[in-house]
Design an enzyme around this catalytic site. Structure first.
Site, mmCIF file in Angstrom:
data_model
loop_
_atom_site.group_PDB
_atom_site.id
_atom_site.type_symbol
_atom_site.label_atom_id
_atom_site.label_comp_id
_atom_site.label_asym_id
_atom_site.label_seq_id
_atom_site.Cartn_x
_atom_site.Cartn_y
_atom_site.Cartn_z
ATOM 1 N N ASP A 113 28.225 65.075 47.451
ATOM 2 C CA ASP A 113 26.808 65.357 47.657
ATOM 3 C C ASP A 113 26.644 66.882 47.763
ATOM 4 O O ASP A 113 26.579 67.570 46.749
ATOM 5 C CB ASP A 113 26.377 64.613 48.930
ATOM 6 C CG ASP A 113 24.902 64.674 49.200
ATOM 7 O OD1 ASP A 113 24.104 64.714 48.250
ATOM 8 O OD2 ASP A 113 24.507 64.679 50.388
ATOM 9 N N ARG A 175 27.504 48.524 53.479
ATOM 10 C CA ARG A 175 28.782 48.810 52.812
ATOM 11 C C ARG A 175 29.274 47.586 52.042
ATOM 12 O O ARG A 175 30.077 47.700 51.127
ATOM 13 C CB ARG A 175 29.853 49.197 53.838
ATOM 14 C CG ARG A 175 29.559 50.474 54.612
ATOM 15 C CD ARG A 175 30.778 50.886 55.419
ATOM 16 N NE ARG A 175 30.484 51.842 56.470
ATOM 17 C CZ ARG A 175 30.446 53.158 56.321
ATOM 18 N NH1 ARG A 175 30.626 53.683 55.140
ATOM 19 N NH2 ARG A 175 30.181 53.952 57.338
#
Ligand code: IMP
Length: 189
Positions: A113, A175
């Site tokens: 990121d 997740r």
């Protein structure tokens, strides 16, 4: 024990849309696993997974590699929990428990990121003199970069969406989704 209560999100309404399917992930993982296996030179490979986000990807890429391969785990935190905003500082909360100087090390990450986590982890591991050091990431969000960083192998490049699933979380949930989805950041749903 801490007596913390946690609000469980309205699970499905936060899954805005699937952006990478389970089949697309499977095909990309198989391809990269083969490439890594084909490059084997007889010296040991150590996959280093960055927890928690990369653990699902790690389990799949490991099984797509057909040559001798060991695993290690590190934990790095760069996001405040229950938030989609980067904290800016990276903390290594769990380190490897082994010498890496005789290994071809491949760092296995879920997403690049801002680039801060991998910049710090790469600098840390480089100083330990592995035979070689490469970074393998499932996802890359180049438009979000705050420090210069390029992964050696990246499976998918995505726009600036906050994504969940296949190991990636929002506030520790999601997740377990088998695909990568865009997270619905709108309030009140
Ligand atoms: P960086 O240090 O800013 O590159 O961030 C790396 C870590 O932030 C990743 O390993 C993820 O755990 C987390 N992260 C960044 N973007 C996302 C996202 O879209 N969804 C979930 N976690 C993310």
């Amino acid at each position: 024990m801490n007596n913390v209560t946690k609000t469980i999100p309205e699970f499905n309404s936060k899954i805005k849309r699937v952006i990478i399917t389970e089949d697309e992930i499977k095909a990309a993982v198989a391809k990269v696993g083969k490439e890594i296996s084909d490059g084997y030179d007889g010296r040991p490979i150590l996959l280093v997974s960055i927890l928690k986000g990369a653990f699902v990807f790690m389990a799949d890429i490991l099984r797509a590699i057909t040559v001798p391969c060991e695993v290690g785990f590190m934990c790095a935190k760069s996001y405040y929990s229950n938030s989609t905003v980067s904290a800016g500082a990276v903390k290594i909360t769990m380190d490897l428990d082994q010498d890496i100087s005789n290994y071809h090390v491949i760092i296995v990450e879920d997403i690049v990121d801002t680039g801060r986590t991998l910049r710090d982890v790469v600098n840390l591991l480089k100083a330990r003199n592995p035979l070689s050091l490469r970074v393998l990431t499932l996802l890359d969000k180049p438009s979000r970069r705050k420090v210069e960083f390029t992964a050696d192998i990246s499976l998918f490049t995505i726009p600036d969406y906050f994504v969940i699933g296949y190991g990636l979380d929002c506030g520790e949930f999601y997740r377990n989704l088998p695909y990568i989805a865009e997270y619905n950041e709108e309030k009140g749903e």
